[in-house]
Design a protein around this motif. Structure first.
Motif, short mmCIF file in Angstrom:
data_model
loop_
_atom_site.label_atom_id
_atom_site.label_comp_id
_atom_site.label_asym_id
_atom_site.label_seq_id
_atom_site.Cartn_x
_atom_site.Cartn_y
_atom_site.Cartn_z
N LEU A 1 -3.57 8.02 -11.74
CA LEU A 1 -3.13 6.64 -11.62
C LEU A 1 -3.23 6.17 -10.17
O LEU A 1 -3.67 5.04 -9.91
N ARG A 2 -2.83 7.03 -9.22
CA ARG A 2 -2.92 6.65 -7.81
C ARG A 2 -4.37 6.42 -7.40
O ARG A 2 -4.69 5.46 -6.69
N PHE A 3 -5.27 7.28 -7.86
CA PHE A 3 -6.70 7.16 -7.55
C PHE A 3 -7.23 5.81 -8.04
O PHE A 3 -7.96 5.10 -7.33
N SER A 4 -6.84 5.43 -9.27
CA SER A 4 -7.30 4.17 -9.86
C SER A 4 -6.69 2.96 -9.16
O SER A 4 -7.40 1.99 -8.83
N GLU A 5 -5.38 3.00 -8.89
CA GLU A 5 -4.70 1.85 -8.31
C GLU A 5 -5.12 1.60 -6.86
O GLU A 5 -5.21 0.45 -6.43
N LEU A 6 -5.37 2.66 -6.11
CA LEU A 6 -5.80 2.49 -4.72
C LEU A 6 -7.16 1.80 -4.64
O LEU A 6 -7.40 0.97 -3.76
N LYS A 7 -8.04 2.13 -5.57
CA LYS A 7 -9.35 1.48 -5.58
C LYS A 7 -9.22 0.00 -5.95
O LYS A 7 -9.77 -0.88 -5.26
N LYS A 8 -8.47 -0.30 -7.02
CA LYS A 8 -8.32 -1.69 -7.46
C LYS A 8 -7.66 -2.56 -6.40
O LYS A 8 -7.96 -3.75 -6.28
N LEU B 1 0.82 -1.20 0.00
CA LEU B 1 0.00 0.00 0.00
C LEU B 1 0.87 1.26 0.00
O LEU B 1 0.54 2.25 -0.67
N GLN B 2 1.97 1.22 0.69
CA GLN B 2 2.87 2.37 0.74
C GLN B 2 3.37 2.73 -0.65
O GLN B 2 3.45 3.92 -1.01
N GLN B 3 3.67 1.73 -1.48
CA GLN B 3 4.14 1.99 -2.83
C GLN B 3 3.06 2.67 -3.68
O GLN B 3 3.37 3.54 -4.50
N LEU B 4 1.81 2.27 -3.48
CA LEU B 4 0.72 2.90 -4.24
C LEU B 4 0.49 4.33 -3.78
O LEU B 4 0.20 5.22 -4.59
N ILE B 5 0.63 4.56 -2.48
CA ILE B 5 0.44 5.92 -1.95
C ILE B 5 1.49 6.87 -2.52
O ILE B 5 1.23 8.07 -2.74
N GLU B 6 2.67 6.35 -2.81
CA GLU B 6 3.77 7.18 -3.30
C GLU B 6 3.72 7.45 -4.80
O GLU B 6 4.59 8.14 -5.34
N ILE B 7 2.72 6.94 -5.51
CA ILE B 7 2.60 7.21 -6.95
C ILE B 7 2.36 8.70 -7.16
O ILE B 7 1.48 9.31 -6.54
N ASP B 8 3.13 9.31 -8.06
CA ASP B 8 3.04 10.76 -8.29
C ASP B 8 1.81 11.16 -9.10
O ASP B 8 1.19 12.19 -8.84
N ASP B 9 1.47 10.35 -10.07
CA ASP B 9 0.34 10.67 -10.95
C ASP B 9 -0.96 10.52 -10.16
O ASP B 9 -1.31 9.42 -9.71
N ASP B 10 -1.72 11.61 -10.00
CA ASP B 10 -2.94 11.59 -9.18
C ASP B 10 -3.99 10.63 -9.73
O ASP B 10 -4.63 9.89 -8.97
N ALA C 1 -16.08 10.96 -4.32
CA ALA C 1 -14.70 10.91 -3.85
C ALA C 1 -13.75 11.49 -4.90
O ALA C 1 -13.85 11.17 -6.09
N LYS C 2 -12.85 12.35 -4.45
CA LYS C 2 -11.78 12.87 -5.31
C LYS C 2 -10.42 12.33 -4.87
O LYS C 2 -9.46 12.39 -5.63
N ASP C 3 -10.38 11.83 -3.64
CA ASP C 3 -9.15 11.25 -3.10
C ASP C 3 -9.54 10.17 -2.10
O ASP C 3 -10.20 10.46 -1.10
N TRP C 4 -9.14 8.92 -2.38
CA TRP C 4 -9.50 7.81 -1.49
C TRP C 4 -8.82 7.92 -0.13
O TRP C 4 -9.21 7.24 0.82
N LEU C 5 -7.82 8.78 -0.01
CA LEU C 5 -7.11 8.95 1.27
C LEU C 5 -7.64 10.12 2.09
O LEU C 5 -7.02 10.54 3.07
N ASP C 6 -8.80 10.66 1.70
CA ASP C 6 -9.41 11.80 2.38
C ASP C 6 -10.02 11.31 3.71
O ASP C 6 -11.09 10.69 3.73
N ILE C 7 -9.34 11.61 4.83
CA ILE C 7 -9.79 11.14 6.15
C ILE C 7 -11.10 11.79 6.56
O ILE C 7 -12.00 11.13 7.11
N SER C 8 -11.24 13.09 6.30
CA SER C 8 -12.45 13.80 6.72
C SER C 8 -13.69 13.22 6.05
O SER C 8 -14.76 13.11 6.66
N ARG C 9 -13.55 12.81 4.78
CA ARG C 9 -14.69 12.19 4.08
C ARG C 9 -14.97 10.81 4.67
O ARG C 9 -16.14 10.44 4.86
#
Length: 696
Positions: free
Chosen positions: A15-22, A4-13, A54-62
């Motif tokens: 791509l990161r959004f898509s990969e975190l969901k999958k 999961l840490q490697q996916l979080i570090e993806i620079d492309d927003d 959702a615009k960011d799967w890592l959004d804690i407040s949401r």
């Protein structure tokens, strides 16, 4: 392994959004979350929320809004009662208010079912509640084990209790959920009645009949979905589409209805070049040189000659043994026109008075079979000449590393051809006879033989056709006909064509209940259908000569076959499509000369018990294909409302291996080997109902 840490570090927003969901979907391998547990829970809760978008799967407040809304937790708790191990709503979502929690019954018979996998829970109910199951059921890898929030709450893990409390899921609410889980998820649970939308099939059982409802295992279906996305997996897959995907279940919903299944058609296409004496008809030669000069044969010869080396010695040894078998088969096919012409001269003598323009061919056709080995030198020269006269294969002619190999395999072929069949004792009664159905045509046969596999028709469907044929024949015969039993069959495929299509259903659903309203068509599902041309040999046990009932045998033939329509051969072909035989020798004389492009689908002795074993076995032998050959029961049969018979049981489909056997291999194997290895029969135990070779 990706973390999961490697996916979080993806620079492309994007791509990161898509990969975190999958990464947290049930169709992917669980991702390692150690050290990122909070981020993992954040993603799962965000995936379970519908609004705001959702615009960011890592959004804690949401993510914290999920537990802030009491209705969200109430809906999640309500759906726990619809968790299952086997999905009754697949593929027909009209099955309502039913679920199964079970594992296959322990059995000594090797079967490939979900028993080889860890138990996994799926969900199927109202599509509106689909998202509320994501944070509970979707898995991840934590501390070396595959887990989900649902199982961690059930175990009372202190780390996750504290983490959930941070997001607003109070300890009191967690305790209530745990209590609810313990109450609503027993080890086993089955419906009290069979849904009208659930399929049922019948089998003989303890002097009566047992009705079986096949159900799909969530764990098996999920494992196939994961393997189909794994680059290193050598299994073959195809995608099938299902409407109303979120209503069918959480796995189907996460894939948008695009479920992958194993894809193993028999791959038999009629080839006019491989019929009786076809080589002689199209050229001035009696040998089918194409079999020696085809690309496939040249590739094998290149390996054997050392043009392409394999890295490991073990791989070289294994591959060489396999390739020698291929060369042996190709040499036999090279001789096949002469072999078949010789058979034809025996069964329908034409005389040998006409002149042959090929003296070697004349010798092969006229000498005794015992003397075939005397032609070794001449045939070996002709074989190398065939290679020499082809621009692609000429480099293999008289090659020092191939001369001994080719001659050895040629001698093996000639030895097999010259081997006499052992004589059989004269039997005066008719206890064992054979019905031979030739060149039968079947249209729209169910190629999707179970929810896991598309390819050959189910062996249970073929056995069902045989059983019905017996019952129809008994109804037409005189009462004093005595005992008759169709107990085994052998299946030869001449042609198979698989296509995916949707059949238009009859209007049968009212638009409005209890009112005069238009009638709609039920949901149309695209499925795989096959058109077949096949031969079927049926072993019959009877105390009377079945040839005396030739007219009844024709009249009793069912018109349905494996979900499709059965027709006789085309009239203009003038084929005697129904014949009976009282001896093995007479029947074998016919089956050994079937066209070389066809294949027998025969039982295989080794049966894998997991998808990994299946993959490894298929990779080693391309003549094997997976088929569906029966069921592994999930429960002991009981009396159940709406069951077709007195006893009913839910069961999983079983995947087995079958071997595609070329007619030339049948010829070389001999009569006794054919009758021992090619036939399928019904085998019933307390745990399984399988179509297999009773001699294995």
């Amino acid at each position: 392994m990706t973390t999961l840490q490697q996916l979080i570090e993806i620079d492309d927003d994007k791509l990161r959004f898509s990969e975190l969901k999958k990464a947290f979907m049930p169709y992917t391998r669980p991702i390692e979350i150690d050290g990122n547990e909070k981020q993992a829970l954040t993603i799962l809760l965000n995936l379970s929320l519908g609004k705001p978008v959702a615009k960011d799967w890592l959004d804690i407040s949401r993510a914290e809004r999920y537990f802030a809304d009491p209705e969200s937790l109430a809906k999640a708790e309500q759906e726990i009662q619809w968790f299952h191990t086997h999905n009754l709503k697949f593929p027909d979502c009209r099955v309502a208010d039913q679920r199964i929690l079970a594992t296959p019954l322990p059995s000594e018979t090797p079967t490939l079912t979900s028993q080889s996998l860890e138990q996994a829970y799926g969900w199927a109910h109202n599509s509106a509640a689909y998202k509320h199951t994501i944070w509970l059921l979707n898995t991840f890898l934590w501390r070396g084990k595959t887990e989900n929030v649902f199982s961690l709450i059930r175990l009372g893990d202190e780390f996750w209790q504290a983490l959930l409390a941070e997001f607003g899921f109070t300890p009191t609410a967690q305790f209530q959920l745990k209590t609810l889980v313990e109450r609503q998820l027993p080890d086993t649970h089955f419906p009290e009645e069979v849904s009208r939308y659930s399929k049922q099939v019948r089998f003989p059982w303890r002097n009566d009949y047992l009705s079986v409802t096949p159900v799909v295992s969530h764990a098996m279906q999920q494992e196939i979905a994961v393997l189909s996305r794994h680059r290193e997996c050598s299994l073959r897959f195809k995608s099938m589409g299902y409407p109303n995907s979120a209503s069918i279940g959480n796995l189907c919903g996460s894939l948008g209805g695009h479920i992958n299944v194993l894809n193993y058609p028999v791959d038999v296409v009629p080839d006019s070049y491989q019929t009786l004496a076809a080589s002689r008809e199209r050229t001035s030669r009696y040998f089918d040189d194409y079999q020696l000069t085809s690309k496939r044969t040249c590739d094998v010869l290149a390996h054997l000659a050392g043009f392409e080396q394999l890295k490991s010695r073990k791989a070289q040894k294994h591959v060489r043994q396999y390739q020698l078998k291929i060369i042996r088969k190709q040499i036999a096919r090279w001789l096949l026109p002469l072999i078949e012409l010789r058979d034809n001269l025996v069964t329908e003598p034409l005389g040998i008075n006409h002149e042959f323009d090929d003296q070697l061919a004349k010798q092969f056709l006229t000498i005794k079979e015992d003397d075939f080995l005397d032609l070794t030198t001449s045939l070996n020269q002709r074989l190398n000449l065939a290679l020499q006269n082809n621009r692609f294969a000429s480099r293999f002619a008289y090659h020092p590393k191939l001369m001994r190999v080719l001659k050895t395999e040629l001698i093996w072929v000639l030895t097999q051809l010259s081997r006499p069949e052992p004589s059989l004792p004269n039997v005066s009664n008719y206890s064992v006879q054979y019905i031979y159905l030739s060149s039968m045509r079947a249209f729209d046969v169910a190629a999707l033989s179970c929810p896991y596999l598309s390819g050959a028709p189910s062996m249970t469907a073929i056995w069902g056709f045989i059983h019905r044929y017996q019952k129809e024949l008994e109804a037409l015969m005189p009462h004093e006909h005595g005992r008759i039993s169709f107990n085994e069959f052998a299946f030869f495929i001449r042609h198979e064509s698989v296509q995916t299509s949707a059949k238009l259903t009859e209007p049968s659903v009212l638009a409005k209940v209890r009112e005069v309203s238009p009638v709609k068509r039920p949901t149309i599902i695209r499925e795989d259908y096959a058109d077949l041309v096949f031969d079927l040999v049926i072993r019959v046990e009877s105390n009377q000569r079945i040839s005396d009932y030739h007219d009844q045998l024709k009249a009793a033939l069912p018109t349905n076959f494996a979900g499709g329509t059965l027709l006789q051969p085309e009239i203009d072909l003038n084929i005697p499509w129904l014949r009976t035989y009282t001896t093995k020798s007479e029947l074998f004389q016919v089956v050994k000369g079937l066209p070389g492009y066809g294949t027998w689908l025969s039982p295989y002795s080794y049966q894998p018990q997991s998808l990994t074993e299946l993959e490894n076995t298929l990779a080693k032998d391309t003549s094997l294909i997976p088929i569906v050959n029966g069921f592994h029961l999930l429960e002991k049969p009981i009396n159940r409302k709406n069951g077709l018979t007195n006893r009913h049981a839910y069961a999983e489909n079983n995947i087995a291996l079958a071997k595609r056997v070329n007619p030339i291999e049948v010829r070389f194997g001999g009569r006794d080997h054919f009758f021992e290895q090619a036939f399928w029969s019904l085998d019933v135990t307390e745990q399984t109902i399988l179509i297999k070779n009773s001699r294995n």
